[in-house]
Design a protein around this motif. Sequence first.
Motif, mmCIF file in Angstrom:
data_model
loop_
_atom_site.group_PDB
_atom_site.id
_atom_site.type_symbol
_atom_site.label_atom_id
_atom_site.label_comp_id
_atom_site.label_asym_id
_atom_site.label_seq_id
_atom_site.Cartn_x
_atom_site.Cartn_y
_atom_site.Cartn_z
ATOM 1 N N ASN A 166 0.812 -1.219 0.000
ATOM 2 C CA ASN A 166 0.000 0.000 0.000
ATOM 3 C C ASN A 166 0.844 1.266 0.000
ATOM 4 O OD1 ASN A 166 -2.912 -0.950 0.327
ATOM 5 N ND2 ASN A 166 -1.906 -2.074 1.962
ATOM 6 N N LEU A 167 1.887 1.270 0.802
ATOM 7 C CA LEU A 167 2.744 2.462 0.878
ATOM 8 C C LEU A 167 3.375 2.751 -0.482
ATOM 9 C CD1 LEU A 167 5.030 3.398 3.837
ATOM 10 C CD2 LEU A 167 5.845 3.689 1.488
ATOM 11 N N GLU A 168 3.891 1.699 -1.100
ATOM 12 C CA GLU A 168 4.523 1.854 -2.424
ATOM 13 C C GLU A 168 3.523 2.332 -3.462
ATOM 14 O OE1 GLU A 168 5.204 -0.421 -6.392
ATOM 15 O OE2 GLU A 168 3.655 -0.658 -4.860
ATOM 16 N N GLY A 169 2.301 1.796 -3.424
ATOM 17 C CA GLY A 169 1.288 2.174 -4.403
ATOM 18 C C GLY A 169 0.887 3.634 -4.295
ATOM 19 N N ALA A 170 0.665 4.098 -3.065
ATOM 20 C CA ALA A 170 0.292 5.501 -2.853
ATOM 21 C C ALA A 170 1.447 6.443 -3.179
ATOM 22 C CB ALA A 170 -0.164 5.705 -1.408
ATOM 23 N N TYR A 171 2.643 6.023 -2.822
ATOM 24 C CA TYR A 171 3.840 6.818 -3.129
ATOM 25 C C TYR A 171 3.987 6.970 -4.648
ATOM 26 C CZ TYR A 171 8.764 8.215 -3.319
ATOM 27 O OH TYR A 171 9.941 8.876 -3.583
ATOM 28 N N LYS A 172 3.823 5.861 -5.340
ATOM 29 C CA LYS A 172 3.959 5.855 -6.793
ATOM 30 C C LYS A 172 2.900 6.751 -7.454
ATOM 31 C CE LYS A 172 4.889 1.777 -8.352
ATOM 32 N NZ LYS A 172 4.717 0.360 -8.795
ATOM 33 N N ALA A 173 1.667 6.685 -6.951
ATOM 34 C CA ALA A 173 0.576 7.493 -7.517
ATOM 35 C C ALA A 173 0.834 8.982 -7.319
ATOM 36 C CB ALA A 173 -0.747 7.102 -6.859
ATOM 37 N N THR A 174 1.291 9.353 -6.126
ATOM 38 C CA THR A 174 1.548 10.762 -5.818
ATOM 39 C C THR A 174 2.715 11.287 -6.646
ATOM 40 O OG1 THR A 174 0.786 10.290 -3.562
ATOM 41 C CG2 THR A 174 1.857 12.413 -3.927
ATOM 42 N N CYS A 175 3.755 10.479 -6.796
ATOM 43 C CA CYS A 175 4.907 10.866 -7.636
ATOM 44 C C CYS A 175 4.497 11.008 -9.100
ATOM 45 C CB CYS A 175 6.036 9.845 -7.500
ATOM 46 S SG CYS A 175 6.864 9.882 -5.898
ATOM 47 N N TYR A 176 3.553 10.184 -9.529
ATOM 48 C CA TYR A 176 3.042 10.270 -10.899
ATOM 49 C C TYR A 176 2.361 11.615 -11.135
ATOM 50 C CZ TYR A 176 -0.109 9.246 -14.839
ATOM 51 O OH TYR A 176 -0.804 9.296 -16.019
ATOM 52 N N LEU A 177 1.572 12.057 -10.156
ATOM 53 C CA LEU A 177 0.927 13.369 -10.272
ATOM 54 C C LEU A 177 1.971 14.485 -10.302
ATOM 55 C CD1 LEU A 177 -2.026 12.839 -7.751
ATOM 56 C CD2 LEU A 177 -2.161 12.827 -10.251
ATOM 57 N N TYR A 178 2.996 14.343 -9.484
ATOM 58 C CA TYR A 178 4.082 15.341 -9.451
ATOM 59 C C TYR A 178 4.801 15.382 -10.812
ATOM 60 C CZ TYR A 178 8.373 17.725 -8.038
ATOM 61 O OH TYR A 178 9.429 18.601 -7.947
ATOM 62 N N LYS A 179 5.057 14.226 -11.363
ATOM 63 C CA LYS A 179 5.751 14.128 -12.660
ATOM 64 C C LYS A 179 4.983 14.856 -13.756
ATOM 65 C CE LYS A 179 7.289 10.640 -16.020
ATOM 66 N NZ LYS A 179 7.286 9.190 -16.352
ATOM 67 N N LEU A 180 3.651 14.882 -13.636
ATOM 68 C CA LEU A 180 2.823 15.548 -14.642
ATOM 69 C C LEU A 180 2.588 17.029 -14.315
ATOM 70 C CD1 LEU A 180 0.186 12.771 -15.478
ATOM 71 C CD2 LEU A 180 2.215 13.425 -16.767
ATOM 72 N N GLY A 181 3.388 17.558 -13.408
ATOM 73 C CA GLY A 181 3.376 18.991 -13.163
ATOM 74 C C GLY A 181 2.508 19.483 -12.022
ATOM 75 N N HIS A 182 1.870 18.567 -11.291
ATOM 76 C CA HIS A 182 1.002 18.973 -10.182
ATOM 77 C C HIS A 182 1.838 19.249 -8.929
ATOM 78 C CE1 HIS A 182 -2.746 18.044 -12.327
ATOM 79 N NE2 HIS A 182 -2.070 17.037 -12.851
ATOM 80 N N ARG A 183 1.561 20.407 -8.311
ATOM 81 C CA ARG A 183 2.269 20.778 -7.086
ATOM 82 C C ARG A 183 1.293 20.934 -5.914
ATOM 83 N NH1 ARG A 183 5.250 18.997 -10.055
ATOM 84 N NH2 ARG A 183 7.235 19.810 -10.862
ATOM 85 N N ASP A 184 0.048 21.236 -6.216
ATOM 86 C CA ASP A 184 -1.004 21.248 -5.190
ATOM 87 C C ASP A 184 -1.757 19.923 -5.294
ATOM 88 O OD1 ASP A 184 -0.459 23.750 -4.142
ATOM 89 O OD2 ASP A 184 -1.743 24.774 -5.578
ATOM 90 N N ILE A 185 -1.321 18.958 -4.497
ATOM 91 C CA ILE A 185 -1.875 17.602 -4.581
ATOM 92 C C ILE A 185 -2.656 17.305 -3.307
ATOM 93 C CG2 ILE A 185 -1.359 15.143 -4.853
ATOM 94 C CD1 ILE A 185 1.282 15.987 -6.217
ATOM 95 N N GLY A 186 -3.927 16.943 -3.465
ATOM 96 C CA GLY A 186 -4.788 16.641 -2.327
ATOM 97 C C GLY A 186 -5.068 15.159 -2.195
ATOM 98 N N TYR A 187 -5.851 14.822 -1.191
ATOM 99 C CA TYR A 187 -6.078 13.411 -0.844
ATOM 100 C C TYR A 187 -7.549 13.200 -0.489
ATOM 101 C CZ TYR A 187 -4.616 8.958 1.429
ATOM 102 O OH TYR A 187 -4.429 7.642 1.779
ATOM 103 N N LEU A 188 -8.177 12.251 -1.153
ATOM 104 C CA LEU A 188 -9.529 11.798 -0.792
ATOM 105 C C LEU A 188 -9.346 10.598 0.131
ATOM 106 C CD1 LEU A 188 -11.196 11.997 -4.333
ATOM 107 C CD2 LEU A 188 -11.351 13.679 -2.480
#
Length: 340
Positions: A166-188
């Motif tokens: 789970n930790l790896e999956g969430a980390y990977k997803a958040t890094c993916y958003l960062y890679k696409l230029g997102h800097r304001d990243i929220g969490y549901l």
Amino acid sequence: MKLKAKDIAKKLSISPSAVSFAINNKPGVSEETRRKVLKEIEKMGYNTNILSKPALTHNRNIRFIIYKKHGLVVSDTPFFSALMEGIDREARSLGYNLIVTYMDENKDNLKKILHIIKRTSPDGIMLLATEMTKEDLKPFKKLSIPLLLLDSYFESENLDTVIINNLEGAYKATCYLYKLGHRDIGYLHSSVWINNFDHRMAGFKKAINNKGLKLKENFIFYLESTIDGSYKNMLNILENKPKLPTALFADNDIIAFGAIKAMKEFGIRIPQDISVIGFDDMPFCEMIDPLLTTVMVYKQRMGMIALKRLVERIDEAPAETIRIEVNTTIVERDSVIKRP
């Protein structure tokens, strides 16, 4: 005389699992071992040309217990159906009957089922521990039956466990958003507790920290982990006109579905206004608009891996216990957009 894998294994000084692989012509043993097993079976008076799996099964049973503490996460969804399919398929391939039992916190129900388990004495028990706490494990540990936990673990418990990383999956997803230029990243984030969601939160925070971003508490939205619940919760949040991030990571696809439905009703476009990434890769991900980018969990494989390890514990009683974490993969669809 019944043909028993354990008897053959003892004579040849190999594991019962190796005997099963040899008889069923499965990979995992050498040709030399396969020949030795078949030769030994012929010595016992069996025709190896017509040998089939039932010769080794003689009613071996595994009880798969689906523990519903509140039922807000464990429910009749494609995620748990796929998990069960993997377990059942592997059980049949190894000559076991799978007995599925549903349990909850009702004490009378718990006592009745524990009495049935003691009376029927299955070869092993697999516990779907998604909604369980450490306290909930106590009666099962007292049974002295080979036990494996699936989809959750507890640090101080010395039990075989198969879980999502789970930790790896969430980390990977958040890094993916960062890679696409997102800097304001929220969490549901789920308002209903389970171990998995805690570890996903840890992965999200790790990614935010490692990328040098600031964790904004006002960008963490707590939603119930059902489609209807997350939809209603998100509607209430949006009515207060909060400041929103450019992207959201959701604890699971169901929470993402409900939140997207609410956002659309408020005229928020996905992904033009807000990108959303889920977790699990349920079939619905390819049916909603837009198609949901998500973290894919190898659900059937998890079930198969868990069953295989439980059978190993039944047959060989290894001294060590293990925790197997199954890694995840990002599935790119249409709900995430690259920021300019």
